[in-house]
Every structure is written in C-alpha cells, then in structure tokens.
Design an enzyme around this catalytic site. Structure first.
Site, short mmCIF file in Angstrom:
data_model
loop_
_atom_site.label_atom_id
_atom_site.label_comp_id
_atom_site.label_asym_id
_atom_site.label_seq_id
_atom_site.Cartn_x
_atom_site.Cartn_y
_atom_site.Cartn_z
N ASP A 30 0.85 -1.19 0.00
CA ASP A 30 0.00 0.00 0.00
C ASP A 30 0.89 1.24 0.00
OD1 ASP A 30 -1.74 2.22 1.12
OD2 ASP A 30 -3.20 0.58 1.09
N ASN A 85 -13.48 -2.84 2.36
CA ASN A 85 -14.48 -1.78 2.38
C ASN A 85 -15.42 -2.00 1.20
OD1 ASN A 85 -13.08 -0.54 4.54
ND2 ASN A 85 -11.71 0.45 3.09
N GLN A 92 -14.61 3.05 0.91
CA GLN A 92 -13.98 2.52 -0.30
C GLN A 92 -13.73 3.69 -1.23
OE1 GLN A 92 -16.11 -0.56 -2.43
NE2 GLN A 92 -14.42 -0.87 -3.86
N VAL A 94 -11.28 3.28 -4.04
CA VAL A 94 -10.96 2.72 -5.35
C VAL A 94 -11.97 1.60 -5.61
CG1 VAL A 94 -9.23 1.54 -6.76
CG2 VAL A 94 -8.51 3.27 -5.08
N HIS A 98 -10.68 -4.98 -3.27
CA HIS A 98 -9.34 -5.18 -2.72
C HIS A 98 -9.43 -5.52 -1.24
CE1 HIS A 98 -10.26 -0.85 -2.45
NE2 HIS A 98 -9.43 -0.78 -1.41
N ILE A 99 -8.49 -6.33 -0.82
CA ILE A 99 -8.36 -6.73 0.58
C ILE A 99 -7.13 -6.03 1.14
CG2 ILE A 99 -7.99 -8.63 2.19
CD1 ILE A 99 -9.17 -10.50 0.01
N HIS A 100 -7.34 -5.26 2.19
CA HIS A 100 -6.21 -4.68 2.92
C HIS A 100 -5.71 -5.74 3.89
CE1 HIS A 100 -6.83 -0.33 2.00
NE2 HIS A 100 -8.08 -0.74 1.81
#
Length: 112
Positions: A30, A85, A92, A94, A98-100
């Site tokens: 990130d 998110n 969210q 973007v 996606h997984i943080h």
C-alpha cells in the site's frame, strides 16, 4: 468498468511494489500504509466492490484470501488484520475489489 489505479497497476501503467502475482490475483504494498506491514490483494478480474461479486466468483474470492494469508506469512506476519471496504459509505475509494492486509502492530476493536 472504468479504469482504476488498480487496473493500471495490473497493466503496469503505474508502478507498484508487487509482492505476489499469478493469473488471478496481484498483491502489492500500500502506498499509504496504516501499519508497519500493509499490502493489498486484488483480483485481476475487475469487480468494483464485494457486493458486485457473483456465485461464479466464489473460487476467486477464496483464492484472494489464500493469497492474503500466504503473502502475510512471507512478510513474517503471524497476527494480521484483513479489511474489505464495500462502497463509499464504508470508505472505499478505489472501486476495484481489494483486501487490505495489515500487521506489525497491535489493533484495537472496534475499528474506527
């Protein structure tokens, strides 16, 4: 689906610190880390948000979790947090699923 920063990372139009890649997924650091270790796992298939996933995405979603776990282990994490998110109201920004994956520090509950 419109181009996003993540689709541009997949196509290599934008550079990223890539930690993992296969034919289905990409994991990269990130650019605004919220923990000592913070990376994202994304599908190469453009799914705007989790609520847009369908039954046909079931295996892909499981694959993303396994990638998150494997890359976390490669990064030396034994304790880590996953965050997804879903929508602007959930922060969210973007609209490409996606997984943080965050680790390397203690986390409190409930999250902000």
């Amino acid at each position: 689906m419109a181009d996003t920063i993540f689709s541009k990372i997949i196509s290599r139009e934008i550079p990223a610190n890539i930690l993992f890649e296969d034919d289905q997924a990409l994991a990269f650091a990130d650019v605004n880390p919220q923990a000592p270790t913070h990376f994202l796992v994304i599908p190469k298939k453009p799914i705007p948000k989790l609520s847009d996933a369908t039954r046909e995405d079931q295996a892909l979603l499981g694959h993303l979790l396994l990638v998150a776990n494997n890359v976390a282990a490669e990064q030396g994490l034994t304790d880590f947090r996953l965050n997804v998110n879903n929508g602007a109201g959930a922060s969210q920004t973007v609209f490409h699923l996606h997984i943080h994956v965050l680790g390397g520090r203690p986390f409190s509950w409930p999250p902000g």
